[in-house]
Design a protein around this motif. Sequence first.
Motif, PDB file in Angstrom:
ATOM      1  N   UNK A 126       4.044   8.439   2.019  1.00 27.67           N
ATOM      2  CA  UNK A 126       4.688  10.019   1.899  1.00 27.67           C
ATOM      3  C   UNK A 126       3.965  11.177   2.507  1.00 27.67           C
ATOM      4  N   UNK A 127       5.238  11.559   2.844  1.00 25.99           N
ATOM      5  CA  UNK A 127       3.897  12.701   3.818  1.00 25.99           C
ATOM      6  C   UNK A 127       4.948  14.380   3.176  1.00 25.99           C
ATOM      7  N   UNK A 128       3.884  15.140   2.363  1.00 28.25           N
ATOM      8  CA  UNK A 128       5.174  15.702   2.075  1.00 28.25           C
ATOM      9  C   UNK A 128       6.210  15.683   0.652  1.00 28.25           C
ATOM     10  N   UNK A 129       6.356  15.057   0.467  1.00 29.14           N
ATOM     11  CA  UNK A 129       6.894  14.279  -1.151  1.00 29.14           C
ATOM     12  C   UNK A 129       8.200  13.763  -0.598  1.00 29.14           C
ATOM     13  N   UNK A 189      -2.033  14.890  -2.086  1.00 28.37           N
ATOM     14  CA  UNK A 189      -0.811  16.173  -2.120  1.00 28.37           C
ATOM     15  C   UNK A 189       0.569  15.689  -1.228  1.00 28.37           C
ATOM     16  N   UNK A 190       0.354  14.321  -1.206  1.00 27.26           N
ATOM     17  CA  UNK A 190       1.714  13.589   0.335  1.00 27.26           C
ATOM     18  C   UNK A 190       2.419  13.005  -1.425  1.00 27.26           C
ATOM     19  N   UNK A 191       2.338  12.896  -2.849  1.00 30.00           N
ATOM     20  CA  UNK A 191       2.718  13.001  -3.873  1.00 30.00           C
ATOM     21  C   UNK A 191       2.695  10.660  -4.295  1.00 30.00           C
ATOM     22  N   UNK A 192       1.758  10.938  -3.487  1.00 31.21           N
ATOM     23  CA  UNK A 192       1.001   9.258  -4.059  1.00 31.21           C
ATOM     24  C   UNK A 192       1.143   9.555  -5.515  1.00 31.21           C
ATOM     25  N   UNK A 193       0.204   9.869  -6.181  1.00 30.57           N
ATOM     26  CA  UNK A 193       0.222   9.764  -7.715  1.00 30.57           C
ATOM     27  C   UNK A 193       1.136  10.083  -8.476  1.00 30.57           C
ATOM     28  N   UNK A 194       1.868  10.842  -8.017  1.00 30.02           N
ATOM     29  CA  UNK A 194       2.792  11.220  -8.662  1.00 30.02           C
ATOM     30  C   UNK A 194       4.250  10.603  -8.747  1.00 30.02           C
ATOM     31  N   UNK A 195       4.467   9.338  -7.238  1.00 26.56           N
ATOM     32  CA  UNK A 195       5.141   8.577  -7.611  1.00 26.56           C
ATOM     33  C   UNK A 195       4.492   6.845  -8.225  1.00 26.56           C
ATOM     34  N   UNK A 196       3.010   7.360  -8.941  1.00 27.19           N
ATOM     35  CA  UNK A 196       2.295   6.255  -9.947  1.00 27.19           C
ATOM     36  C   UNK A 196       2.979   6.396 -11.259  1.00 27.19           C
ATOM     37  N   UNK A 197       2.462   8.090 -11.008  1.00 28.38           N
ATOM     38  CA  UNK A 197       2.799   8.180 -12.704  1.00 28.38           C
ATOM     39  C   UNK A 197       4.436   8.186 -13.082  1.00 28.38           C
ATOM     40  N   UNK A 198       5.132   8.326 -11.841  1.00 30.16           N
ATOM     41  CA  UNK A 198       6.875   7.518 -12.278  1.00 30.16           C
ATOM     42  C   UNK A 198       7.029   6.747 -13.087  1.00 30.16           C
ATOM     43  N   UNK A 204       0.818  -1.450  -0.327  1.00 25.32           N
ATOM     44  CA  UNK A 204      -0.054  -0.420   0.256  1.00 25.32           C
ATOM     45  C   UNK A 204       0.777   1.305   0.174  1.00 25.32           C
ATOM     46  N   UNK A 205       0.204   2.633  -1.222  1.00 31.24           N
ATOM     47  CA  UNK A 205       1.322   3.644  -0.295  1.00 31.24           C
ATOM     48  C   UNK A 205       0.345   4.791  -0.478  1.00 31.24           C
ATOM     49  N   UNK A 206       0.575   5.410   0.405  1.00 35.50           N
ATOM     50  CA  UNK A 206      -0.674   5.699   1.718  1.00 35.50           C
ATOM     51  C   UNK A 206       0.446   7.705   1.733  1.00 35.50           C
ATOM     52  N   UNK A 207      -0.962   8.601   2.446  1.00 33.78           N
ATOM     53  CA  UNK A 207      -0.298   9.683   2.392  1.00 33.78           C
ATOM     54  C   UNK A 207      -1.029  10.358   2.392  1.00 33.78           C
ATOM     55  N   UNK A 208      -1.595  11.663   2.505  1.00 35.78           N
ATOM     56  CA  UNK A 208      -2.285  12.201   2.799  1.00 35.78           C
ATOM     57  C   UNK A 208      -2.260  12.967   1.220  1.00 35.78           C
TER      58      UNK A 208
END
Lengths: 299, 239
Positions: B219-222, B47-56, B41-45
Amino acid sequence: MVANLIYFFRRALSTMLRSFGLTAVAIATISISLAVLATFVLVVYNLQRLTAELGDHVGLSAYLQEDAWSEGPSIVERVESWPEVKKAWVLTSSQALSDFRNELGPDSVMLEGLPDDVVPPSVELQLYEKRWAYAEVKGLAARVLRLGGVSDVRYGQQDIEQLSSVLVMVRTVTLILGLSLGLATLLVVYNTIRLTLYARRDEIEIMSLVGATPIFLRAPFVIEGVLQGFIGGILSMFIVSLLEDVLLQQLVDGLAYLKPSSVELISIPPLFGVLLVGLGALLGMLGSLVAMARFLQWR
Amino acid sequence: MNVVCGAVVIQAFQLTKVYDAGDRPALKDVRFALQKGEFVFLTGASGAGKTTLLRLLFGAERPTRGQLYVNNRDMSHLHGWALAQLRREIGVVFQDFKLVPTQTVAENVAYALHVVGMPDRSIKRRVTQTLGALGLLHKARTLPPKLSGGEQQRVAIARALVNDPVILLADEPTGNLDADLTPVILELLEQANARGTTVMVATHDRHLLATYKKRVLTLQQGEMDEDEHFQSEDITRVF
């Protein structure tokens, strides 16, 4: 590879059918643009042939002075010794009038009541067949005029010169028109494909995400552009073939006074038809490539 | 469920993503590794960067700094044909499903097979099998807008799984669904994991993390805040 090709064609055709209105407008615009272009090319082609043909069949008419009608045979004898002259003969007043009557056909009634000698007799010169330069024929006419007993010399070259300047003009118009219509066709295809790309952006994104290669993404749209241009090209040929009889008749009527009987105005040659369809397909392909270049840049 | 892990399929070193120079990095110095067959699981609030990480991970974005390897490919230099090849090994499930509304369920699922040049007959067989496994065969000719949210998400999962991906990335797969559909979707993802697919699910649903005892990357704030392994998974802390 074969499975891919079939898939590309199926996708291209399904897009064209789905956005039938848009595709129909694009094809109609392409076909009209190409038809106009083809018509101009057809006119230029025939004018060019006619000018060349007329240049090959140059004749001079030396009109005799009123007091020298009897000198016709001696003039014939003299000019026939010139290397340029293939044949010369005397055309009497009555023969000239009779020829004129035949040319006028039903309108010859206008000539009724005129005396037989209304047209002066002349010595007709037929030159050897070659591409005669205007200066050459002009020089020859001057030599004929210097012969005693000749009042005036007329030759078709003047008409050919006029025709040539018309041809230059029509050719320039065709070139400008060709470039403009080519650009218009390109823009029409560009716009159609751009709209299609926009309408299918979700699908393109999904395909990109599931591993479609750049070629796989582009190929159906290139095929769509080529098909639009191809169909537009074929339709333009039909339009031109429907119009050409009327157009060529207009051209024949307009140039009747010049056209030697040996010259036949011709319709679109098969190779030209193939080139027209090929041009349509090429413009279609270029239009879609330009449309995709920006849209798919980020993929 | 004990997961049998093998070779590393995802590795990130000092992974940083900055969208606009001067802005706070969407991801900063992120390090982690995923082994083949893991369920994470990839979690975080927000804007924490979850979607960015998946897109990468699926190559929709490129790292600004650091290194990211996905199935042995360096994502910093992957584009065009090579990127397309990698994407054939990754299944992606989105929160908003990303189904083409004008294509039937079967056609939506078939996209992933058409791009590899599979013949029509094989595509039909694979799509039928996959839809059957997800209980969607009777909806094969239906257009997505006529399906419920849960059914649409199952179609999205079917599309992601139809070509047996090495990695399955799911971005908030239950975010738009009723709570009672969450176990259904998670069960489908676990089934794929059981067949050997490495699964990464981005979620901010704490209840999901508590219910399914899996490794959790937070993830927290990236920045990677926590990499938590549950003893039941028999996996020890990597970093």
